[in-house]
Design a protein around this motif. Structure first.
Motif, PDB file in Angstrom:
ATOM      1  N   ALA A  72       0.827  -1.210   0.000  1.00 37.28           N
ATOM      2  CA  ALA A  72       0.000   0.000   0.000  1.00 37.28           C
ATOM      3  C   ALA A  72       0.858   1.256   0.000  1.00 37.28           C
ATOM      4  N   GLY A  91      -4.916   7.696  -1.168  1.00 37.07           N
ATOM      5  CA  GLY A  91      -5.585   6.663  -0.393  1.00 37.07           C
ATOM      6  C   GLY A  91      -7.010   7.049  -0.037  1.00 37.07           C
ATOM      7  N   ILE A 107      -3.722  -1.878  -5.204  1.00 34.10           N
ATOM      8  CA  ILE A 107      -2.498  -1.904  -4.407  1.00 34.10           C
ATOM      9  C   ILE A 107      -1.480  -2.853  -5.031  1.00 34.10           C
TER      10      ILE A 107
END
Length: 304
Positions: A72, A91, A107
């Motif tokens: 991530a 995000g 991701i």
């Protein structure tokens, strides 16, 4: 026909999504331990997911989460800073527009794109034994383990500081300033302090500018407000005065803006920065000062 996701991928899908959503709902950042504690209390995990690895002693779902937070981060959705997890603007956008499964895929694609750009070894996500799957990329596995160990270490330091009373935390701040080369002329005693907890100078007699006015708040579970920054600003009477606000908690976004917009220079030191400075100047302290917050360094195998 699409390949059926592995059990680890399913764990990653629900925990990463929950993590990003949690951060978004909490002013964009939280301590990693708080994130893990919240997920443990609010998500349902089966026996497989709660299995404890014999080698490391870590819970499977927690290890999977830490492993995939690295993906991530490389994808640009998450940042980490000294134990604090921070959701990026990318995000926040991705959590608004995508399902948990879509976020997992984004991701994975983001990591592979970063991996290709940096010419790293490809992470093979083929059909593997579940316990082998997280060991495919040695470097990432090492980072994941270190991430968990650092989180445990940060939690131990945090608990130690939380158990201090406000005056003991004030003494910690005074000891840090002295280790940094400042000369502390006074530390407030118990009772009203008029917004000034510590006064320090750059020379022993206080004849050189600036005079340093320090406000210390032992509020580990709270965020410092902009009003508190304004009050510190009001105590800076001389044109050359510099303010330092130290908290065992964190600063709200409005308080950070207030410090930037203030006519006087006001430096902000939250818990994470305080610990970072304590670690940096710890070798310069005498044994009495070290005993206020004793540390023990540990070294891990690094990566190239």
């Amino acid at each position: 026909m699409s390949k059926k996701p592995s059990k680890s991928q399913l764990i990653a899908t629900k925990t990463i999504y929950a993590t990003l959503q949690l951060l978004k709902d909490n002013d964009g950042e939280m301590r990693g331990k708080e994130v893990v504690d919240h997920l443990r209390e609010n998500l349902e995990f089966n026996d497989y997911e709660k299995h404890i690895y014999e080698k490391t002693g870590y819970v499977r779902w927690e290890s999977v989460l830490h492993f995939y937070t690295i993906d991530a981060m490389k994808a640009g959705f998450l940042r980490k800073n000294k134990g604090t997890w921070i959701i990026t603007s990318e995000g926040e956008k991705v959590i608004e527009e995508n399902s948990p499964e879509e976020i997992y895929n984004l991701i994975s694609k983001g990591y592979k794109k970063w991996e290709a750009a940096n010419k790293k070894e490809k992470k093979e996500l083929q059909e593997l034994d579940e316990d082998e799957e997280l060991e495919v990329n040695f470097t990432q596995q090492q980072k994941s383990i270190i991430d968990q160990v650092e989180a445990d270490a940060s939690s131990g330091i945090r608990d130690y500081i939380i158990n201090k009373n406000p005056y003991e935390f004030q003494d910690l701040v005074g000891a840090l300033l002295e280790a940094m080369g400042y000369h502390v002329s006074s530390i407030a005693e118990r009772g009203p302090d008029g917004g000034i907890d510590i006064i320090a100078y750059t020379d022993p007699l206080g004849t050189k500018q600036p005079r340093i006015i320090v406000q210390v708040k032992h509020k580990p579970e709270s965020a410092i407000s902009s009003d508190e920054i304004q009050k510190l600003s009001g105590t800076l009477k001389r044109n050359s005065d510099v303010g330092i606000f130290v908290t065992s908690g964190r600063f709200s976004k409005p308080s950070r803006r207030e410090s930037l917009m203030s006519r006087e220079h006001i430096e902000l030191i939250d818990f994470d920065r305080f610990v970072e400075l304590w670690q940096e100047y710890y070798p310069k302290m005498d044994d009495d000062k070290k005993s206020l917050l004793p540390l023990h360094p540990v070294y891990f195998l690094g990566t190239n």
